[in-house]
Design a protein around this motif. Structure first.
Motif, PDB file in Angstrom:
ATOM      1  N   HIS A 308     -38.922 -11.664  43.352  1.00 46.11           N
ATOM      2  CA  HIS A 308     -39.156 -11.427  41.861  1.00 46.11           C
ATOM      3  C   HIS A 308     -37.870 -12.114  41.135  1.00 46.11           C
ATOM      4  N   ARG A 309     -37.142 -12.941  41.698  1.00 44.71           N
ATOM      5  CA  ARG A 309     -36.157 -13.776  40.813  1.00 44.71           C
ATOM      6  C   ARG A 309     -36.347 -15.229  40.642  1.00 44.71           C
ATOM      7  N   ILE A 310     -37.298 -15.593  41.267  1.00 45.46           N
ATOM      8  CA  ILE A 310     -37.603 -16.869  40.910  1.00 45.46           C
ATOM      9  C   ILE A 310     -38.931 -17.092  40.479  1.00 45.46           C
ATOM     10  N   ILE A 311     -39.264 -18.255  39.840  1.00 47.03           N
ATOM     11  CA  ILE A 311     -40.335 -18.472  38.953  1.00 47.03           C
ATOM     12  C   ILE A 311     -41.086 -19.883  39.391  1.00 47.03           C
ATOM     13  N   LEU A 312     -42.442 -19.533  39.826  1.00 46.88           N
ATOM     14  CA  LEU A 312     -43.142 -20.753  40.298  1.00 46.88           C
ATOM     15  C   LEU A 312     -43.324 -21.884  39.035  1.00 46.88           C
ATOM     16  N   SER A 313     -43.369 -23.276  39.230  1.00 50.46           N
ATOM     17  CA  SER A 313     -43.662 -24.098  38.074  1.00 50.46           C
ATOM     18  C   SER A 313     -45.239 -23.725  37.655  1.00 50.46           C
ATOM     19  N   PRO A 314     -45.411 -23.958  36.422  1.00 53.60           N
ATOM     20  CA  PRO A 314     -47.052 -23.798  36.047  1.00 53.60           C
ATOM     21  C   PRO A 314     -48.163 -24.411  36.752  1.00 53.60           C
ATOM     22  N   ASP A 315     -47.655 -25.759  37.313  1.00 46.23           N
ATOM     23  CA  ASP A 315     -48.810 -26.214  38.143  1.00 46.23           C
ATOM     24  C   ASP A 315     -49.138 -25.819  39.504  1.00 46.23           C
ATOM     25  N   ARG A 316     -48.102 -25.452  40.188  1.00 46.62           N
ATOM     26  CA  ARG A 316     -48.180 -24.731  41.566  1.00 46.62           C
ATOM     27  C   ARG A 316     -48.859 -23.321  41.523  1.00 46.62           C
ATOM     28  N   GLU A 317     -48.347 -22.657  40.185  1.00 44.81           N
ATOM     29  CA  GLU A 317     -48.990 -21.401  40.104  1.00 44.81           C
ATOM     30  C   GLU A 317     -50.565 -21.676  39.814  1.00 44.81           C
ATOM     31  N   MET A 318     -51.049 -22.638  39.093  1.00 43.90           N
ATOM     32  CA  MET A 318     -52.314 -22.651  38.930  1.00 43.90           C
ATOM     33  C   MET A 318     -53.040 -23.396  40.292  1.00 43.90           C
ATOM     34  N   GLU A 319     -52.329 -23.870  41.021  1.00 50.29           N
ATOM     35  CA  GLU A 319     -53.012 -24.182  42.415  1.00 50.29           C
ATOM     36  C   GLU A 319     -52.955 -22.956  43.329  1.00 50.29           C
ATOM     37  N   GLY A 320     -52.504 -21.673  42.919  1.00 47.86           N
ATOM     38  CA  GLY A 320     -52.594 -20.472  43.769  1.00 47.86           C
ATOM     39  C   GLY A 320     -51.418 -20.213  44.642  1.00 47.86           C
ATOM     40  N   MET A 321     -50.270 -21.205  44.579  1.00 44.91           N
ATOM     41  CA  MET A 321     -49.248 -20.947  45.505  1.00 44.91           C
ATOM     42  C   MET A 321     -48.363 -19.695  44.837  1.00 44.91           C
ATOM     43  N   THR A 322     -47.900 -19.003  45.943  1.00 39.11           N
ATOM     44  CA  THR A 322     -46.869 -17.699  45.799  1.00 39.11           C
ATOM     45  C   THR A 322     -45.578 -18.242  46.028  1.00 39.11           C
ATOM     46  N   THR A 323     -44.773 -17.499  45.410  1.00 38.37           N
ATOM     47  CA  THR A 323     -43.284 -17.240  45.562  1.00 38.37           C
ATOM     48  C   THR A 323     -42.965 -17.068  47.127  1.00 38.37           C
ATOM     49  N   LYS A 324     -43.796 -16.384  47.826  1.00 36.41           N
ATOM     50  CA  LYS A 324     -43.558 -16.295  49.193  1.00 36.41           C
ATOM     51  C   LYS A 324     -43.826 -17.567  49.963  1.00 36.41           C
ATOM     52  N   ASN A 325     -44.850 -18.236  49.554  1.00 34.73           N
ATOM     53  CA  ASN A 325     -45.039 -19.568  50.307  1.00 34.73           C
ATOM     54  C   ASN A 325     -43.720 -20.600  50.301  1.00 34.73           C
ATOM     55  N   VAL A 326     -43.351 -20.364  48.817  1.00 34.82           N
ATOM     56  CA  VAL A 326     -42.187 -21.334  48.502  1.00 34.82           C
ATOM     57  C   VAL A 326     -40.868 -20.953  49.523  1.00 34.82           C
ATOM     58  N   LEU A 327     -40.636 -19.533  49.546  1.00 33.38           N
ATOM     59  CA  LEU A 327     -39.577 -19.198  50.315  1.00 33.38           C
ATOM     60  C   LEU A 327     -39.878 -19.333  51.824  1.00 33.38           C
ATOM     61  N   GLU A 328     -40.897 -19.423  52.415  1.00 26.59           N
ATOM     62  CA  GLU A 328     -41.241 -19.772  53.586  1.00 26.59           C
ATOM     63  C   GLU A 328     -40.768 -21.376  54.074  1.00 26.59           C
ATOM     64  N   MET A 329     -41.171 -21.980  52.902  1.00 29.50           N
ATOM     65  CA  MET A 329     -40.792 -23.600  52.953  1.00 29.50           C
ATOM     66  C   MET A 329     -39.456 -23.766  53.120  1.00 29.50           C
ATOM     67  N   ILE A 330     -38.600 -22.966  52.162  1.00 29.43           N
ATOM     68  CA  ILE A 330     -37.329 -22.943  52.316  1.00 29.43           C
ATOM     69  C   ILE A 330     -36.489 -22.561  53.335  1.00 29.43           C
ATOM     70  N   THR A 331     -37.050 -21.468  53.757  1.00 28.33           N
ATOM     71  CA  THR A 331     -36.554 -20.975  55.220  1.00 28.33           C
ATOM     72  C   THR A 331     -36.624 -22.029  56.383  1.00 28.33           C
ATOM     73  N   GLN A 332     -37.716 -22.577  56.330  1.00 27.58           N
ATOM     74  CA  GLN A 332     -38.152 -23.686  57.609  1.00 27.58           C
ATOM     75  C   GLN A 332     -37.051 -24.943  57.274  1.00 27.58           C
ATOM     76  N   SER A 333     -36.812 -25.186  56.016  1.00 28.08           N
ATOM     77  CA  SER A 333     -35.869 -26.279  55.912  1.00 28.08           C
ATOM     78  C   SER A 333     -34.573 -26.295  55.883  1.00 28.08           C
ATOM     79  N   VAL A 334     -33.912 -25.075  56.016  1.00 26.40           N
ATOM     80  CA  VAL A 334     -32.576 -24.875  56.446  1.00 26.40           C
ATOM     81  C   VAL A 334     -32.311 -24.469  57.785  1.00 26.40           C
ATOM     82  N   GLU A 335     -31.235 -25.276  58.285  1.00 22.64           N
ATOM     83  CA  GLU A 335     -31.294 -24.885  59.829  1.00 22.64           C
ATOM     84  C   GLU A 335     -30.551 -23.800  60.132  1.00 22.64           C
ATOM     85  N   ILE A 336     -31.062 -22.743  61.208  1.00 21.52           N
ATOM     86  CA  ILE A 336     -30.496 -21.453  61.387  1.00 21.52           C
ATOM     87  C   ILE A 336     -29.104 -21.644  62.333  1.00 21.52           C
ATOM     88  N   PRO A 337     -28.116 -21.171  61.543  1.00 23.20           N
ATOM     89  CA  PRO A 337     -26.948 -21.067  62.426  1.00 23.20           C
ATOM     90  C   PRO A 337     -26.879 -20.478  63.814  1.00 23.20           C
TER      91      PRO A 337
END
Length: 338
Positions: A308-337
């Protein structure tokens, strides 16, 4: 041969040191189990919802609950409050509600000819705000100070809230007519946003059986208070003692930092979000019987804290993407210590 003898001794010393420094979490685990047992008497199939409420309580945060009408948002919040031996008040937000209806007001005492402060319903321990987005911005803004600083200021005088203090707020994501969307500054005050969905068919059958067997009795009749305020404050102090290694602090900072430069996001998370992820991770570790945070605790906290603290860009929101999808992408892009 000598080095082989020394290594086990050093390891034994290290294990003994960790044991001596461990935070005693047996009481905390037992209290959490008792809370879950009480709520399970009535609430069916909402294990994730209940656990997030408990984690929010231990992490000293507020919780925003979103879901369509009839999925037991308000009932769960009420029963959760009743399982704690604390004060409880419920405020129904409406378009004509004024800040003084929530906070209180100064009233002239005719005997003393002086103004006396009459506290409003916000002066309680667990406060349920039903349909928080129904009230106008002026009334919503009245909650800013009390949610962040646990105090209110009326006529230049400061009034502190008694600990524990927790706000549970509900809102309906579907019906937007006559509602006022919460501003980002207010959303940021909530530790978690919990999305409550429909139950499965199996759980719905259990819900029907439960209602049938109660024979008209109110659900509150089955709930008993199992946690005293003094005990709760002790458990909260234990959360502060949970260990977080520096590499995990760096992991949290990297995850939250990625939200500020991600191409799919219009708005990223603030440093307050980083603190919220850390505090929630400590609580997740504690209820699992660990006095140290692991990367899985951080991942578990990420979506309810940042969604609830992040906002999708309008283009991605129209495509049906969710903040959960973006957070999953971010999690996969950062190496786990490790």
């Amino acid at each position: 041969m000598e080095s082989e003898e020394i290594q086990p001794n050093e390891g034994d010393q290290r294990e003994e040191l960790n044991f001596n420094n461990r935070v005693p979490l047996e009481d905390l685990k037992n209290s959490v189990e008792k809370l879950k047992e009480q709520l399970a008497k009535v609430i069916v199939g909402q294990d994730e919802f209940v656990e997030l409420l408990i984690v929010g309580l231990l992490a000293n945060g507020h919780v925003l609950i979103e879901g369509v009408p009839g999925v037991a948002k308000t009932v769960t919040a009420k029963l959760f409050a009743k399982s704690l031996e604390t004060g409880f008040s419920r405020i129904q937000f409406t378009p004509d509600l004024m800040p003084s209806d929530v906070l209180g007001t100064s009233v002239l005492n005719m005997k003393t000819s002086e103004f006396e402060f009459k506290p409003g319903p916000i002066f309680s321990n667990v406060v349920l705000i039903d349909e928080i987005n129904r009230a106008p911005a002026k009334t919503q803004a009245a909650l800013f100070e009390v949610m962040e600083e646990r105090q209110i200021t009326i006529d230049g005088k400061q009034h502190n809230m008694e600990a524990p203090f927790m706000v549970l707020a509900t809102q309906n994501p579907i019906e937007q007519e006559g509602t006022y969307a919460l501003p980002e500054a207010q959303l940021d005050r909530f530790l978690f946003k919990i999305d409550v969905g429909y139950p499965s068919t199996e759980d719905e059958v259990k819900i029907l059986q439960s209602h049938h067997e109660r024979k008209g009795k109110l659900p509150e009749a089955n709930i008993e208070p199992v946690l005293h305020p003094e005990k709760l404050n002790e458990l909260k102090e234990q959360i502060h003692e949970i260990l977080v290694e520096e590499k995990l602090l760096n992991y949290i900072a990297q995850l939250v930092g990625k939200t500020r430069q991600h191409p799919h996001l219009y708005l990223g998370a603030s440093p307050r979000a980083s603190i919220a992820v850390m505090n929630a991770s400590k609580a997740f570790a504690a209820i699992n019987g660990r006095d140290f945070v692991i990367p899985e605790d951080i991942k578990r906290a990420l979506n309810p804290v940042l969604g609830h603290r992040i906002i999708l860009s309008p283009d991605r929101e129209m495509e049906g993407m969710t903040t959960k999808n973006v957070l999953e992408m971010i999690t996969q892009s950062v190496e786990i210590p490790r």
